[in-house]
Motif scaffolding. Structure first.
Motif, PDB file in Angstrom:
ATOM      1  N   GLY A 198       0.798  -1.221   0.000  1.00 25.81           N
ATOM      2  CA  GLY A 198       0.000   0.000   0.000  1.00 25.81           C
ATOM      3  C   GLY A 198       0.826   1.264   0.000  1.00 25.81           C
ATOM      4  N   GLU A 199       2.111   1.166   0.315  1.00 28.02           N
ATOM      5  CA  GLU A 199       2.972   2.339   0.314  1.00 28.02           C
ATOM      6  C   GLU A 199       3.594   2.542  -1.063  1.00 28.02           C
ATOM      7  N   LYS A 245       6.607   4.612  -7.677  1.00 32.71           N
ATOM      8  CA  LYS A 245       5.501   3.688  -7.957  1.00 32.71           C
ATOM      9  C   LYS A 245       4.622   3.635  -6.723  1.00 32.71           C
ATOM     10  N   VAL A 246       3.379   4.054  -6.874  1.00 31.87           N
ATOM     11  CA  VAL A 246       2.465   4.155  -5.736  1.00 31.87           C
ATOM     12  C   VAL A 246       1.718   2.848  -5.525  1.00 31.87           C
ATOM     13  N   ASP A 247       1.169   2.732  -4.314  1.00 33.88           N
ATOM     14  CA  ASP A 247       0.297   1.609  -3.950  1.00 33.88           C
ATOM     15  C   ASP A 247       0.945   0.271  -4.291  1.00 33.88           C
ATOM     16  N   MET A 248       2.125   0.061  -3.761  1.00 30.40           N
ATOM     17  CA  MET A 248       2.846  -1.193  -4.008  1.00 30.40           C
ATOM     18  C   MET A 248       2.099  -2.368  -3.381  1.00 30.40           C
ATOM     19  N   GLN A 249       2.042  -3.456  -4.128  1.00 32.36           N
ATOM     20  CA  GLN A 249       1.434  -4.686  -3.650  1.00 32.36           C
ATOM     21  C   GLN A 249       2.465  -5.812  -3.730  1.00 32.36           C
ATOM     22  N   VAL A 250       2.120  -6.963  -3.141  1.00 32.24           N
ATOM     23  CA  VAL A 250       3.073  -8.066  -3.087  1.00 32.24           C
ATOM     24  C   VAL A 250       3.529  -8.467  -4.481  1.00 32.24           C
ATOM     25  N   VAL A 277       7.982  -6.228  -1.436  1.00 30.58           N
ATOM     26  CA  VAL A 277       6.771  -5.669  -0.837  1.00 30.58           C
ATOM     27  C   VAL A 277       6.260  -6.675   0.190  1.00 30.58           C
ATOM     28  N   VAL A 278       6.191  -6.250   1.413  1.00 32.22           N
ATOM     29  CA  VAL A 278       5.803  -7.157   2.493  1.00 32.22           C
ATOM     30  C   VAL A 278       4.450  -6.752   3.057  1.00 32.22           C
ATOM     31  N   ALA A 301       6.456  -0.662   9.236  1.00 25.02           N
ATOM     32  CA  ALA A 301       7.284  -1.330   8.222  1.00 25.02           C
ATOM     33  C   ALA A 301       7.773  -2.692   8.713  1.00 25.02           C
ATOM     34  N   ASP A 302       7.177  -3.202   9.771  1.00 26.76           N
ATOM     35  CA  ASP A 302       7.606  -4.476  10.338  1.00 26.76           C
ATOM     36  C   ASP A 302       6.611  -5.572   9.985  1.00 26.76           C
ATOM     37  N   THR A 303       7.118  -6.796   9.888  1.00 25.35           N
ATOM     38  CA  THR A 303       6.251  -7.937   9.616  1.00 25.35           C
ATOM     39  C   THR A 303       5.821  -8.653  10.885  1.00 25.35           C
TER      40      THR A 303
END
Length: 655
Positions: A198-199, A245-250, A277-278, A301-303
């Protein structure tokens, strides 16, 4: 004597750069004279000069054969050049011959410093024939420059062996000029290697300038359709391009790469960067009237993360779960019914309306106990008077009372039951005042101590309460706490109807005495809450908006209903053409339709609210501007935008 030839004319030469020395040696009876000519500062114009030796005495004159002077020089010097970073570039130097020289490349730190041999060179030596009578020996060096390389300086050195014959050459060394090599291409490609879903991913490429470069980007070896000319000069030597690049997805994880293209020079190699992308832990929202503490504090930003939820004073968590754990971007409480990972609500605590404690007492009898004979009936009817005489602090304080209605059973077994030679009797105390202080434990402790230390004497208890009839054989109807209980054989009204005076029991003789000591005492506790609230650890929790009381739980209103008030035990129906998904109000809804040449997230068929954002994923060769689609109305929900086919880029044939 030295003789030169110029256009076939022989003459004696007198040049200051020519020196002649002679030396004599004797070998037996012979005397040998050696004459040496040294000619310095030989110029290119001396090429082909003829040399010979003349010897004269009084008796004779001799002269040698002619030898031609071979003047060698640098044929070509390495040139200043711009090197493409990451691309092997050839540079050349060449020297005249014969003889064939040994050519070595030298690396310099500056144009004026002495050089050192290039050990990691890739050299190729070639013999060229620019004319039918001359030979040129050319050396080629492969130079590589990476993103960290600064200006390079290179030169050549040729070492010749001595040669004799028709062409005289005594050896020597030649040096070329020092060439300056300017690396051009991608200097750096920077950006975050890990991006939360989403980032936006921001990648910054920097390239050498001048000349002005154009940038070309790829994702997983596929060209990204961007403006090649985009970029700006950030210094006198650096050009920059920022790719966002906006709205990054997996599915956007992979390798992004960029090259710099220069007119007249070509393109550098692609410089790659890996971007993953996590599914990071979604931010949890603290409940109303509560707070949340997480480790790490900032985990966007953590999983993985862990959060603890607490409630303000006067509030209590609706569920027992207070700690939430996120692993691989998924919270442990996330589910189909809780896709947004909402935490437990903080419900307002209120005092219960009442507490109750039901006491069950067993008495061991010298025979098999029964609740239905005279003796069992006698104990059952007199037990409330035993409890009423208990000195309980809660009762004397006015907070508690003995619940006489509890003795109104449908059957005698509800008030009395037996196990072998033990008879069990029951009674209940209720606390309906000062319920902020739960006194049930206190009541049970005091009633247990009282029953264990008191002999159960039914006749004395009933006589003191003026409950024994003048005949001494029955219990007055007005004294029976459960007048509707069946099989109360000792009621006076029942005795007069069913028995004669001959078989009337003598109550004074039916005493338990020492045989009536207590065996076990157990309890059953209950707490009552007002409508719209549920019991929880000694207090009552008021159901919040969007929920209602169902038994001992606050549950969310079912789909198609809502509740906009706290403390309710029902939900209201939503109006027509609206929809509700566990909320305090009704929103418009619609069912997503199919995306032409693509799909959506959520998928088609899923019910969404008006105003929700829907991700559009197009098939290969298709695109959708903006990547997301906002459901603005029922019409836009039913008619989602289609993916558009990409236009083919025309190609040119190089001739």
């Amino acid at each position: 004597a030295v003789v030169s030839t110029q256009s076939g004319h022989y003459g004696r030469v007198s040049v200051s750069s020519l020196t002649v020395t002679s030396a004599e040696t004797t070998e037996g009876s012979d005397k040998k004279t050696t004459s040496t000519l040294v000619w310095t500062d030989v110029a290119a114009s001396h090429q082909g000069a003829a040399l010979r030796v003349e010897i004269s005495t009084d008796q004779y004159f001799l002269k040698s054969d002619i030898a031609l002077v071979n003047v060698l020089q640098v044929y070509t010097h390495p040139k200043d050049y711009k090197l493409l970073r990451g691309v092997g570039t050839y540079i050349y130097c060449s020297f005249e011959g014969p003889p064939q020289p040994s050519i070595v490349w030298l690396a310099h730190s500056s144009p004026t410093t002495s050089g050192t041999e290039v050990l990691d060179r890739m050299v190729r030596l070639t013999s060229l024939n620019p004319t039918s009578t001359s030979t040129v020996y050319q050396s080629r060096l492969t130079v590589n420059a990476d993103e960290t390389t600064t200006d390079l300086y290179r030169s050549c050195r040729a070492a010749y062996p001595s040669s004799y014959g028709k062409n005289v050459f005594t050896g020597g060394t030649l040096f070329t000029k020092v060439a300056r090599l300017f690396p051009i291409g991608i200097i750096s490609l920077t950006g975050s290697n890990t991006v939360s879903a989403g980032e936006s991913a921001i990648l910054t490429a920097k390239a050498d300038y001048p000349p002005e470069p154009k940038f070309e980007w790829k994702f997983n070896e596929k060209i990204i359709d961007l403006d090649l000319a985009a970029g700006k000069r950030v210094s006198s030597t650096v050009f920059e391009y920022v790719f966002t690049k906006v709205d990054m997805q997996v599915q956007d994880s992979g390798f992004y790469s960029v090259l710099a293209r220069y007119n007249d020079y070509g393109s550098s190699t692609f410089e790659p960067i890996s971007v993953e992308v996590v599914n990071t832990c979604p931010q949890l929202t603290a409940p109303n009237n509560g707070g949340i503490t997480c480790n790490p504090v900032f985990y966007s930003a953590d999983t993985s993360a862990s959060c603890a939820v607490t409630c303000n004073t006067g509030y209590h968590l609706q569920t027992t779960k207070s700690v939430y754990t996120c692993t691989n971007g998924i919270w442990d409480h996330q589910s189909v019914t809780n896709p947004s990972s909402k935490v437990s609500k903080c419900l307002r605590t209120v005092n219960p309306t009442s507490f109750s404690v039901t006491v069950s007492v067993s008495y061991k009898l010298p025979w098999i106990a029964s609740c239905s004979d005279y003796y069992g009936d006698y104990l059952r009817l007199s037990f409330p008077y035993l409890l009423a005489a208990a000195p309980l602090s809660c009762v004397s304080d006015g907070d508690c009372y003995l619940n006489n209605n509890y003795f109104h059973y449908e059957t005698s077994t509800a008030a009395c039951f037996t196990t072998g030679d033990s008879i069990w009797l029951r009674g209940q105390y209720i606390q309906n005042t000062n319920t902020s202080n739960d006194r049930r434990n206190e009541v049970f402790t005091q009633i247990s101590e009282y029953l264990e230390s008191t002999t159960f004497d039914p006749f004395t208890l009933m006589s003191a309460a003026d409950c024994v009839d003048s005949c001494g054989c029955c219990i007055k109807d007005t004294c029976i706490k459960a007048p509707n209980t069946v099989n109360s054989q000792l009621k006076c009204s029942s005795n007069r109807r069913k028995r004669s005076s001959d078989n009337q029991p003598d109550f004074s003789k039916i005493q338990i005495g020492s045989l009536g000591s207590t065996g076990q005492i157990t309890r059953q506790q209950e707490m009552s809450c007002s409508a719209g609230s549920v019991p929880e650890q000694g207090s009552c929790l008021v159901c919040v908006e969007g929920t209602y009381q169902s038994g001992d739980q606050c549950v969310e209103c079912p789909i198609g209903s809502y509740q906009d008030q706290p403390g309710s035990n029902f939900c209201k129906l939503c109006p027509f053409r609206t929809f509700e998904t566990h909320s305090a109000s009704c929103d418009q809804y619609c069912e997503l339709s199919d995306v032409v040449f693509g799909t959506s997230d959520p998928l088609a068929g899923v019910i969404v609210r008006i105003g929700d954002s829907v991700s559009i994923i197009c098939n290969d060769g298709y695109y959708f501007r903006g990547k997301r689609h906002v459901v603005k109305s029922l019409k836009s929900c039913k008619n989602q935008s289609s993916c558009t086919k990409k236009k083919k880029v025309p190609t040119a044939t190089l001739r």
